[in-house]
Design a protein around this motif. Sequence first.
Motif, PDB file in Angstrom:
ATOM      1  N   SER A 380      -8.711 -25.247  11.455  1.00 50.53           N
ATOM      2  CA  SER A 380      -9.041 -26.633  11.721  1.00 50.53           C
ATOM      3  C   SER A 380      -9.947 -27.339  10.641  1.00 50.53           C
ATOM      4  O   SER A 380     -10.091 -28.596  10.371  1.00 50.53           O
ATOM      5  N   SER A 381     -10.189 -26.729   9.544  1.00 45.36           N
ATOM      6  CA  SER A 381     -11.002 -27.101   8.422  1.00 45.36           C
ATOM      7  C   SER A 381     -10.340 -27.054   7.141  1.00 45.36           C
ATOM      8  O   SER A 381      -9.393 -26.293   7.156  1.00 45.36           O
ATOM      9  N   LYS A 382     -10.575 -27.457   6.015  1.00 45.58           N
ATOM     10  CA  LYS A 382     -10.054 -27.374   4.802  1.00 45.58           C
ATOM     11  C   LYS A 382     -11.062 -26.592   3.976  1.00 45.58           C
ATOM     12  O   LYS A 382     -11.636 -26.925   2.982  1.00 45.58           O
ATOM     13  N   SER A 383     -10.924 -25.332   4.303  1.00 48.24           N
ATOM     14  CA  SER A 383     -11.845 -24.306   3.633  1.00 48.24           C
ATOM     15  C   SER A 383     -10.827 -23.660   2.563  1.00 48.24           C
ATOM     16  O   SER A 383     -11.498 -22.916   1.799  1.00 48.24           O
ATOM     17  N   GLY A 384      -9.718 -23.597   2.431  1.00 55.24           N
ATOM     18  CA  GLY A 384      -8.825 -23.224   1.438  1.00 55.24           C
ATOM     19  C   GLY A 384      -8.285 -21.672   1.789  1.00 55.24           C
ATOM     20  O   GLY A 384      -7.594 -21.009   1.082  1.00 55.24           O
ATOM     21  N   MET A 385      -8.670 -21.400   3.171  1.00 54.30           N
ATOM     22  CA  MET A 385      -8.305 -19.856   3.663  1.00 54.30           C
ATOM     23  C   MET A 385      -6.677 -19.923   3.914  1.00 54.30           C
ATOM     24  O   MET A 385      -6.254 -18.857   3.868  1.00 54.30           O
ATOM     25  N   GLU A 386      -6.075 -21.030   3.962  1.00 54.07           N
ATOM     26  CA  GLU A 386      -4.518 -20.874   3.776  1.00 54.07           C
ATOM     27  C   GLU A 386      -4.178 -20.591   2.327  1.00 54.07           C
ATOM     28  O   GLU A 386      -2.636 -20.183   2.540  1.00 54.07           O
ATOM     29  N   ARG A 387      -4.860 -20.561   1.342  1.00 56.02           N
ATOM     30  CA  ARG A 387      -4.525 -19.990   0.258  1.00 56.02           C
ATOM     31  C   ARG A 387      -4.853 -18.484  -0.090  1.00 56.02           C
ATOM     32  O   ARG A 387      -4.715 -18.083  -1.262  1.00 56.02           O
ATOM     33  N   ILE A 388      -5.180 -18.006   0.893  1.00 55.93           N
ATOM     34  CA  ILE A 388      -5.532 -16.340   1.005  1.00 55.93           C
ATOM     35  C   ILE A 388      -4.075 -15.498   1.508  1.00 55.93           C
ATOM     36  O   ILE A 388      -3.735 -15.977   2.625  1.00 55.93           O
ATOM     37  N   HIS A 389      -3.449 -14.860   0.848  1.00 49.55           N
ATOM     38  CA  HIS A 389      -2.389 -14.037   1.155  1.00 49.55           C
ATOM     39  C   HIS A 389      -2.492 -12.647   1.137  1.00 49.55           C
ATOM     40  O   HIS A 389      -2.911 -12.046  -0.044  1.00 49.55           O
ATOM     41  N   TYR A 390      -2.503 -11.881   2.249  1.00 53.62           N
ATOM     42  CA  TYR A 390      -2.769 -10.630   2.165  1.00 53.62           C
ATOM     43  C   TYR A 390      -1.710  -9.553   1.985  1.00 53.62           C
ATOM     44  O   TYR A 390      -0.426  -9.930   2.441  1.00 53.62           O
ATOM     45  N   ILE A 391      -1.652  -8.649   1.162  1.00 54.92           N
ATOM     46  CA  ILE A 391      -0.577  -7.761   1.006  1.00 54.92           C
ATOM     47  C   ILE A 391      -0.985  -6.300   1.146  1.00 54.92           C
ATOM     48  O   ILE A 391      -2.178  -5.791   0.318  1.00 54.92           O
ATOM     49  N   TYR A 392      -0.258  -5.581   1.775  1.00 56.57           N
ATOM     50  CA  TYR A 392      -0.817  -4.049   2.211  1.00 56.57           C
ATOM     51  C   TYR A 392       0.191  -3.313   1.096  1.00 56.57           C
ATOM     52  O   TYR A 392       1.329  -3.398   1.221  1.00 56.57           O
ATOM     53  N   PHE A 393      -0.323  -2.227   0.615  1.00 54.07           N
ATOM     54  CA  PHE A 393       0.732  -1.077  -0.013  1.00 54.07           C
ATOM     55  C   PHE A 393      -0.207   0.208  -0.118  1.00 54.07           C
ATOM     56  O   PHE A 393      -1.349   0.319  -0.490  1.00 54.07           O
ATOM     57  N   ASP A 394       0.556   1.075   0.736  1.00 54.51           N
ATOM     58  CA  ASP A 394      -0.108   2.523   0.756  1.00 54.51           C
ATOM     59  C   ASP A 394       0.067   3.132  -0.441  1.00 54.51           C
ATOM     60  O   ASP A 394       1.107   3.938  -0.572  1.00 54.51           O
ATOM     61  N   PHE A 395      -0.566   3.304  -1.115  1.00 51.97           N
ATOM     62  CA  PHE A 395      -0.689   3.914  -2.610  1.00 51.97           C
ATOM     63  C   PHE A 395      -0.130   5.429  -2.481  1.00 51.97           C
ATOM     64  O   PHE A 395       0.812   5.700  -3.202  1.00 51.97           O
ATOM     65  N   HIS A 396      -1.000   6.045  -2.052  1.00 50.66           N
ATOM     66  CA  HIS A 396      -0.911   7.243  -1.810  1.00 50.66           C
ATOM     67  C   HIS A 396       0.129   7.992  -1.308  1.00 50.66           C
ATOM     68  O   HIS A 396       1.109   8.988  -1.604  1.00 50.66           O
ATOM     69  N   SER A 397       0.739   7.179  -0.283  1.00 56.38           N
ATOM     70  CA  SER A 397       1.797   7.405   0.552  1.00 56.38           C
ATOM     71  C   SER A 397       3.121   7.235  -0.161  1.00 56.38           C
ATOM     72  O   SER A 397       4.044   7.904  -0.309  1.00 56.38           O
ATOM     73  N   GLU A 398       2.971   6.256  -0.839  1.00 53.73           N
ATOM     74  CA  GLU A 398       4.283   5.637  -1.529  1.00 53.73           C
ATOM     75  C   GLU A 398       4.577   6.666  -2.910  1.00 53.73           C
ATOM     76  O   GLU A 398       5.598   6.695  -3.402  1.00 53.73           O
ATOM     77  N   THR A 399       3.456   7.070  -3.547  1.00 49.34           N
ATOM     78  CA  THR A 399       3.537   7.786  -4.854  1.00 49.34           C
ATOM     79  C   THR A 399       3.322   9.163  -4.473  1.00 49.34           C
ATOM     80  O   THR A 399       3.126   9.994  -5.764  1.00 49.34           O
ATOM     81  N   LYS A 400       3.452   9.814  -3.418  1.00 45.15           N
ATOM     82  CA  LYS A 400       3.086  11.256  -3.266  1.00 45.15           C
ATOM     83  C   LYS A 400       4.152  12.189  -4.085  1.00 45.15           C
ATOM     84  O   LYS A 400       5.250  11.616  -4.093  1.00 45.15           O
ATOM     85  N   GLY A 401       3.886  13.455  -4.384  1.00 43.32           N
ATOM     86  CA  GLY A 401       4.925  14.136  -5.069  1.00 43.32           C
ATOM     87  C   GLY A 401       4.796  13.567  -6.469  1.00 43.32           C
ATOM     88  O   GLY A 401       5.875  13.861  -7.265  1.00 43.32           O
ATOM     89  N   MET A 402       3.842  13.001  -6.979  1.00 45.23           N
ATOM     90  CA  MET A 402       4.023  12.550  -8.480  1.00 45.23           C
ATOM     91  C   MET A 402       5.033  11.433  -8.826  1.00 45.23           C
ATOM     92  O   MET A 402       5.444  11.438  -9.918  1.00 45.23           O
ATOM     93  N   ARG A 403       5.555  10.846  -7.883  1.00 45.39           N
ATOM     94  CA  ARG A 403       6.299   9.873  -7.898  1.00 45.39           C
ATOM     95  C   ARG A 403       5.663   8.320  -8.386  1.00 45.39           C
ATOM     96  O   ARG A 403       5.721   7.329  -7.507  1.00 45.39           O
ATOM     97  N   LEU A 404       5.202   8.247  -9.544  1.00 56.82           N
ATOM     98  CA  LEU A 404       4.542   6.879 -10.049  1.00 56.82           C
ATOM     99  C   LEU A 404       5.570   5.967  -9.953  1.00 56.82           C
ATOM    100  O   LEU A 404       5.164   4.684  -9.615  1.00 56.82           O
ATOM    101  N   ASP A 405       6.910   6.139 -10.038  1.00 55.67           N
ATOM    102  CA  ASP A 405       7.709   5.269 -10.314  1.00 55.67           C
ATOM    103  C   ASP A 405       7.857   4.356  -8.945  1.00 55.67           C
ATOM    104  O   ASP A 405       8.166   3.138  -8.992  1.00 55.67           O
ATOM    105  N   ARG A 406       7.513   4.907  -7.948  1.00 53.94           N
ATOM    106  CA  ARG A 406       7.558   4.029  -6.724  1.00 53.94           C
ATOM    107  C   ARG A 406       6.311   3.243  -6.575  1.00 53.94           C
ATOM    108  O   ARG A 406       6.439   2.214  -5.629  1.00 53.94           O
TER     109      ARG A 406
END
Length: 700
Positions: A380-406
């Motif tokens: 309800s206010s103009k605090s700028g929170m609409e300019r916050i964008h959350y992105i999740y990336f499970d790094f350990h799960s995606e790169t397990k097995g030494m797969r850095l390319d993922r």
Amino acid sequence: MALPFRDINVQIAPDCYIFKSPSTPDAPALTIDRPTGEVRLSDAALLSGKRITRTTSVRGILGVIQLRLDKYVVVITKDAHVGRLKGHMIHRILEVEFLSVHERGLRDPDEDRFLALLRSFLKAGPMYFSYTLDLTNSFQRQAAQQDQAAASGSALAPLWMRADDRFFWNRFVQSDFIDFRHRGARGLPGAQPGIDPYILPVIYGMLEIHPTTFRGRPLTLALITRRARFRAGTRFFSRGIDEEGHVANYNETEQIVVLNDTGRSNMGSFSAGTGSAAGSTLKTQPQEDTQILSYVQTRGSVPVYWSEINNLKYTPRLVVRGDNRGLEAALPAATAHFTEQVRIYGDNYLVNLVNQKGRERLVKEAYENMVQTSKRAASSSKSGMERIHYIYFDFHSETKGMRLDRAKLLLDQMHDALIAQQYFSAVTSASSSDRLESRNLQSSVVRTNCMDCLDRTNVVQSMLARWTLERMFSDLGLMSRGGTLLDQDPVFEELFRNLWADNADRVALGYAGTGAMKTDMTRLGKRTKAGALRDGQIAVTRYCLNNFMDGPRQDAFDLFLGAYAPNSTSSMTSGAYYVFADRRPVLIQAVPYVLAFSLFLLLVGLFTRRLPDSAVLPLRLFLLVWAVIAAYSFHFILRSGELYVNWPKLVPRPASVEDYHEAMAKARKDKLLGAFVTRHERGLSTARYLSAEEGKKRIE
């Protein structure tokens, strides 16, 4: 525009310290009265009659700090040239000296300990400064300041006034000078601009400058990481967010490319002897405009109330206030943090790399709940929170097995945002080498975090930096679209990898006490077995440092940055005297020594050669007794681990204090040792210490 003096002589007189610049004889001299510590500006000619006991040259004044019984002027006595950036020489602090205002003859154990903490902190801390370039601000913010000054028709403010307060690392110890600048002193009220050249802003972090080439084109590649002075500290003693919205381990990293860097800055050319082959090549094209391109990223702890409590176990106890009550309490602080980030950088893309399973899941969920709650509360206010964008990336799960390319899947996920984000670019003409003419602006920032904001964070930041650098080179026509650094120039690719791996090590060293993990992924572009073994060694080292060495390191942070004031009213209460005394009961302190002695006797009994006719039973009983003592001592230490962690002494952490008292209560209930654990504090009693302190003051 007042720039800091590059040459300062210090004259030491019985009643004052006199600072003046020999290259600027008309400038007023700065005097610090002894023993009051009062700051004044005086005509240098009027001070010629002073009896001078010693004269020395310093590189700058780091600041003035008041400890318990004395005040000290901290001066920079030795520095190293890091390189030139857009013609400006950059320096790193190597050695400092503490000039005592009182020169008291009596020694105080706490005062000596304070000085030892500061000396070790300043010796190990990577601090950088420049006499002519604002290192605290990115080039984009510097350009904005120049535009504002031009629009108002005024000159740029002094260097320290333009500094970003978040990264002005010696801001607290410069307080005496800054207060004098604004208010003056007795007999000389009002603003005192004459002190501006004595105020030298310093940053803490990492700074490397490499004159190099890309496909034969000379350029300068630089990387600056600025660590924020708010909520600064060590790994397990500084987590989460504070009430003002400052998060732990907050760093801004700026990757800079300079083309046609002729080094024409008049002020920057003061220091000589650091030229390079690349720099010589650039001077053959003096008429070309200097082009500056930069890309900024940030990192910082998860902005909720959470902590990890050391207890001698490899995995500390995690405390996350992620329930509704905890979110409600942290909401104002998190909103203030996000609002400031949006104000400074524009849109914020919050890349969260913590695991979605195991103990880290609590932090992940708390972060997501906080972002959602903040957005709902600010809808309800103009605090700028609409300019916050959350992105999740499970790094350990995606790169397990030494797969850095993922890990590059994250780039695919953020492709549109990175395209829209852009980067900063500007030119400086030959007629005005310090004037930045903006051609393109970076409109957003990626804020990356993992649990420590170290290892995983740096891998992702280096990926984003590489992607943007390839885009810069493509826009400049230095490489074709879709090309890679490795394909175009393998030597430059290696330089880029090592630069970001150095950044990882430097940031990790300041926070965790060791180099970074996963640097093989940054240096080599792949996960290796040697890298995994090195990570294991780092993990063991971090365990030892974070449990047994980080308490004094945290105390040094708190002392230098002003979180603890030794001469304040609160610190002068009876409970604060003799602050570094070990107040644990003597029996608690003795258990580790008993364990060590037991292990020594066991080794002696096991490996000492027996006589042929010696009896076996007494030896077995001997070994059995000491084995039982060793086992019990080891069990007691593990069960009461909080009692053996080297905690900060100056600013205790509330959560750790609670755990410490719980561990002490358990120790008192121990079936064997509990009855012998005394409740008194070891060392001088309060009354005796107050009497001794009063006697010292009367003698002085």
